[in-house]
Write a protein that holds these residues in place. Structure first.
Motif, PDB file in Angstrom:
ATOM      1  N   UNK A  20       0.820  -1.212   0.000  1.00  0.00           N
ATOM      2  CA  UNK A  20       0.000   0.000   0.000  1.00  0.00           C
ATOM      3  C   UNK A  20       0.850   1.256   0.000  1.00  0.00           C
ATOM      4  N   UNK A  21       2.099   1.120   0.423  1.00  0.00           N
ATOM      5  CA  UNK A  21       2.964   2.288   0.537  1.00  0.00           C
ATOM      6  C   UNK A  21       4.215   2.152  -0.310  1.00  0.00           C
ATOM      7  N   UNK A  22       4.783   3.281  -0.663  1.00  0.00           N
ATOM      8  CA  UNK A  22       6.047   3.290  -1.402  1.00  0.00           C
ATOM      9  C   UNK A  22       7.147   2.752  -0.484  1.00  0.00           C
ATOM     10  N   UNK A  23       7.927   1.767  -0.951  1.00  0.00           N
ATOM     11  CA  UNK A  23       8.978   1.213  -0.083  1.00  0.00           C
ATOM     12  C   UNK A  23      10.064   2.249   0.236  1.00  0.00           C
ATOM     13  N   UNK A  24      10.212   3.271  -0.585  1.00  0.00           N
ATOM     14  CA  UNK A  24      11.258   4.275  -0.368  1.00  0.00           C
ATOM     15  C   UNK A  24      10.794   5.399   0.559  1.00  0.00           C
ATOM     16  N   UNK A  25       9.669   6.056   0.208  1.00  0.00           N
ATOM     17  CA  UNK A  25       9.287   7.243   0.983  1.00  0.00           C
ATOM     18  C   UNK A  25       8.077   7.007   1.896  1.00  0.00           C
ATOM     19  N   UNK A  26       7.499   5.781   1.862  1.00  0.00           N
ATOM     20  CA  UNK A  26       6.405   5.430   2.771  1.00  0.00           C
ATOM     21  C   UNK A  26       5.072   6.102   2.422  1.00  0.00           C
ATOM     22  N   UNK A  27       5.053   6.897   1.359  1.00  0.00           N
ATOM     23  CA  UNK A  27       3.815   7.576   0.970  1.00  0.00           C
ATOM     24  C   UNK A  27       2.784   6.536   0.501  1.00  0.00           C
ATOM     25  N   UNK A  28       1.524   6.742   0.916  1.00  0.00           N
ATOM     26  CA  UNK A  28       0.468   5.830   0.484  1.00  0.00           C
ATOM     27  C   UNK A  28       0.279   5.938  -1.029  1.00  0.00           C
ATOM     28  N   UNK A  29       0.234   4.783  -1.670  1.00  0.00           N
ATOM     29  CA  UNK A  29       0.056   4.799  -3.126  1.00  0.00           C
ATOM     30  C   UNK A  29      -1.413   5.009  -3.441  1.00  0.00           C
ATOM     31  N   UNK A  30      -1.690   5.679  -4.531  1.00  0.00           N
ATOM     32  CA  UNK A  30      -3.096   5.812  -4.864  1.00  0.00           C
ATOM     33  C   UNK A  30      -3.324   5.568  -6.340  1.00  0.00           C
ATOM     34  N   UNK A  31      -4.471   4.974  -6.596  1.00  0.00           N
ATOM     35  CA  UNK A  31      -4.875   4.692  -7.963  1.00  0.00           C
ATOM     36  C   UNK A  31      -5.597   5.941  -8.469  1.00  0.00           C
ATOM     37  N   UNK A  32      -5.297   6.352  -9.658  1.00  0.00           N
ATOM     38  CA  UNK A  32      -5.927   7.540 -10.235  1.00  0.00           C
ATOM     39  C   UNK A  32      -7.433   7.302 -10.355  1.00  0.00           C
ATOM     40  N   UNK A  33      -8.270   8.308  -9.960  1.00  0.00           N
ATOM     41  CA  UNK A  33      -9.716   8.120 -10.073  1.00  0.00           C
ATOM     42  C   UNK A  33     -10.114   7.652 -11.479  1.00  0.00           C
ATOM     43  N   UNK A  34     -11.068   6.732 -11.506  1.00  0.00           N
ATOM     44  CA  UNK A  34     -11.453   6.092 -12.765  1.00  0.00           C
ATOM     45  C   UNK A  34     -12.787   6.638 -13.245  1.00  0.00           C
ATOM     46  N   UNK A  35     -12.858   6.989 -14.516  1.00  0.00           N
ATOM     47  CA  UNK A  35     -14.132   7.408 -15.080  1.00  0.00           C
ATOM     48  C   UNK A  35     -14.783   6.192 -15.722  1.00  0.00           C
ATOM     49  N   UNK A 186       0.936 -12.228   0.303  1.00  0.00           N
ATOM     50  CA  UNK A 186       0.645 -11.422   1.496  1.00  0.00           C
ATOM     51  C   UNK A 186      -0.684 -10.689   1.327  1.00  0.00           C
ATOM     52  N   UNK A 187      -1.658 -11.104   2.134  1.00  0.00           N
ATOM     53  CA  UNK A 187      -3.026 -10.606   1.938  1.00  0.00           C
ATOM     54  C   UNK A 187      -3.433  -9.529   2.939  1.00  0.00           C
ATOM     55  N   UNK A 188      -2.609  -9.301   3.965  1.00  0.00           N
ATOM     56  CA  UNK A 188      -2.953  -8.293   4.990  1.00  0.00           C
ATOM     57  C   UNK A 188      -3.441  -6.998   4.342  1.00  0.00           C
ATOM     58  N   UNK A 189      -4.639  -6.529   4.721  1.00  0.00           N
ATOM     59  CA  UNK A 189      -5.179  -5.343   4.050  1.00  0.00           C
ATOM     60  C   UNK A 189      -4.280  -4.117   4.174  1.00  0.00           C
ATOM     61  N   UNK A 190      -3.566  -3.995   5.293  1.00  0.00           N
ATOM     62  CA  UNK A 190      -2.684  -2.846   5.480  1.00  0.00           C
ATOM     63  C   UNK A 190      -1.479  -2.906   4.546  1.00  0.00           C
ATOM     64  N   UNK A 191      -1.239  -4.068   3.921  1.00  0.00           N
ATOM     65  CA  UNK A 191      -0.096  -4.200   3.023  1.00  0.00           C
ATOM     66  C   UNK A 191      -0.505  -4.410   1.575  1.00  0.00           C
ATOM     67  N   UNK A 192      -1.805  -4.397   1.299  1.00  0.00           N
ATOM     68  CA  UNK A 192      -2.240  -4.759  -0.051  1.00  0.00           C
ATOM     69  C   UNK A 192      -3.192  -3.713  -0.627  1.00  0.00           C
ATOM     70  N   UNK A 193      -2.784  -3.108  -1.692  1.00  0.00           N
ATOM     71  CA  UNK A 193      -3.544  -2.017  -2.309  1.00  0.00           C
ATOM     72  C   UNK A 193      -4.925  -2.498  -2.778  1.00  0.00           C
ATOM     73  N   UNK A 194      -5.040  -3.797  -3.041  1.00  0.00           N
ATOM     74  CA  UNK A 194      -6.316  -4.332  -3.528  1.00  0.00           C
ATOM     75  C   UNK A 194      -7.393  -4.332  -2.441  1.00  0.00           C
ATOM     76  N   UNK A 195      -6.977  -4.277  -1.172  1.00  0.00           N
ATOM     77  CA  UNK A 195      -7.978  -4.187  -0.092  1.00  0.00           C
ATOM     78  C   UNK A 195      -8.763  -2.890  -0.262  1.00  0.00           C
ATOM     79  N   UNK A 196      -8.043  -1.814  -0.468  1.00  0.00           N
ATOM     80  CA  UNK A 196      -8.673  -0.508  -0.672  1.00  0.00           C
ATOM     81  C   UNK A 196      -9.542  -0.530  -1.936  1.00  0.00           C
ATOM     82  N   UNK A 197      -9.009  -1.092  -2.999  1.00  0.00           N
ATOM     83  CA  UNK A 197      -9.716  -1.077  -4.282  1.00  0.00           C
ATOM     84  C   UNK A 197     -10.978  -1.948  -4.243  1.00  0.00           C
ATOM     85  N   UNK A 198     -10.943  -3.051  -3.501  1.00  0.00           N
ATOM     86  CA  UNK A 198     -12.148  -3.887  -3.357  1.00  0.00           C
ATOM     87  C   UNK A 198     -13.187  -3.181  -2.496  1.00  0.00           C
TER      88      UNK A 198
END
Ligand code: ZN
Length: 447
Positions: A20-35, A186-198
């Motif tokens: 879910x986060x950038x391994x370098x700067x720890x910033x939360x990754x985000x998916x661009x809003x989808x139309x 690794x399925x932990x929601x805090x580590x997986x961007x797909x948790x947010x997307x689902x």
């Protein structure tokens, strides 16, 4: 179309894996809003009706999650006309099924034979069910002393349960280590961007189901649900389904001793705290702390007046809604409260409230009470072996049953053998045992 970010928006690092986060700067990754398509082009049957907003899978693993009802309160005066989103009507009783469906679909696509996840329960139950459906192995790492009925549900679906650490943070670290060691997904929601997307499909769904709303009341927990719903609303906004983002009210607990009533809300350092605070501020909402004791009253009232059975933690939004309506901060017909978890995941808490108060302190049975008494006696050194315990308990039970309890307490790691006496098996209470006792004593004091 859904696209995973391939580099960090903040520092430009290339991204590998589903963190879910950038391994370098720890910033939360985000998916661009989808139309996506227009509202009228969606025929809602499950969360997969939103597939235009989701990653593509040839074989989605689904138990018909999503498409949960949105209904209005009718019989509770203070809350009349407030919309309730019944997320506990998902296959395993929580919004986590939206995350698991996507995560397990992804694990299958990656040809993983095993998934590992950490959670405080609801996600673990969900992950176990979806892994079962997909025919892959699951392991759940959970903090010690989680409610038994949650652990049992994971086991029912065939999951291997590992109790590790006193907080979910420790479980998350262990799941990460373990998944590397055995090369598991690794399925932990805090580590997986797909948790947010689902989970974002919950936001999309409300936008589809309700003509107009300007306030959402959401339990905070780890922050994952709030952040996900916000992501869904961004997509809804980009697709022209809504004109404005609603105010978001995030509900958390005051630190009182009744806070144990809400395992899923009790998180020391919410992973997405910063992002959630930004979201709330941006939406002109608020963070609200409530007293856990009021939750159970509200939850029982909801069962008795509306026929809806939810987890006490989920009633936190009703406590908050009540206050917000009294303060005229929200208008019930334009507001939605998210009921995130099922009462079936918290049967023990209800049992301890509804039965003779001293009888049930742990588990659902008389025998649990006996275990508590035995643990108490051993901890105080009043009786430390079978016969002495049997006598101390007034010889009311069979000796056989006392030995059985001792075995079970030993298996659970709450007591261990000690001493040099080879004729008599003497026991002492372990650290875990003392912690369990402490929790149970709090419960009794509280009752
Ligand atoms: Zn970065």
């Amino acid at each position: 179309m859904w696209r995973k970010p391939d580099s960090c928006q903040e520092c430009g690092s290339l991204l590998i894996g589903d963190s879910l986060r950038c391994p370098t700067c720890e910033k939360l990754l985000s998916v661009t809003p989808i139309r996506g398509p227009s509202k009228s082009d969606i025929s809602l049957t499950s969360m997969w009706s939103f597939r235009d907003f989701l990653p593509e899978y040839a074989k989605p693993i689904s138990l018909y999650e999503g498409n949960t009802p949105l209904i209005e309160v009718k019989n509770i005066e203070n809350l009349a006309d407030l919309s309730l989103k019944l997320e506990f009507r998902n296959p395993t009783g929580s919004f986590r099924d939206r995350a698991s469906s996507l995560i397990i679909s992804d694990a299958v696509k990656n040809k993983s034979s095993q998934v590992i996840g950490a959670s405080t329960g609801s996600f673990g139950i969900s992950l176990s069910a979806y892994a079962a459906k997909a025919g892959i192995k699951s392991q759940n790492v959970i903090p010690q002393n989680l409610e038994l009925s949650k652990i049992e549900q994971m086991k029912v679906y065939g999951s291997n349960v590992i109790e590790m650490g006193d907080s979910v943070e420790e479980s998350i670290a262990e799941a990460k280590r373990l998944s590397k060691a055995v090369n598991a997904y690794l399925a932990t929601p805090e580590n997986n961007i797909l948790a947010i997307e689902g989970q974002k499909t919950l936001g999309l769904e409300i936008a589809l189901q309700k003509e107009f709303f300007d306030a959402l009341i959401i339990p905070r927990g780890s922050g994952s649900l709030i952040y996900s719903i916000y992501r869904g609303l961004e997509d809804a906004l980009a697709s022209g389904w809504i004109e404005e983002l609603p105010r978001i009210y995030a509900i958390s607990l005051e630190k009182t001793k009744s806070a144990y009533l809400a395992e899923s809300l009790e998180i020391e350092q919410p992973f997405l705290l910063e992002e959630v605070r930004e979201t709330i501020k941006f939406s002109k909402g608020k963070e609200i702390e409530i007293d856990a004791q009021q939750m159970i009253e509200k939850a029982l009232n909801l069962s008795r007046k509306e026929g809806l059975f939810i987890e006490p933690a989920s009633a936190s939004v009703l406590v908050a809604a009540d206050e917000l309506i009294k303060e005229e901060e929200i208008n019930p017909p334009n507001s939605v409260a998210i009921l995130s978890g099922s009462g079936f995941n918290a049967l023990n808490i209800y049992a301890s409230q509804l039965r003779d108060k001293r009888k049930v302190v742990w588990g659902l049975s008389e025998s649990s009470t006996t275990k508590f008494e035995i643990l108490n006696l051993i901890s105080e050194g009043k009786a430390t072996y079978g016969i002495s315990l049997w006598e101390s308990l007034g010889r009311a039970k069979s000796k056989q049953s006392i030995y059985q309890h001792l075995n079970e307490l030993q298996e659970k790691g709450l007591i261990v053998l000690f001493g040099q006496n080879t004729k008599i098996k003497e026991f002492k209470v372990t650290k875990k045992g003392f912690e369990t006792l402490e929790k149970m004593r709090n419960l009794i004091d509280f009752l």
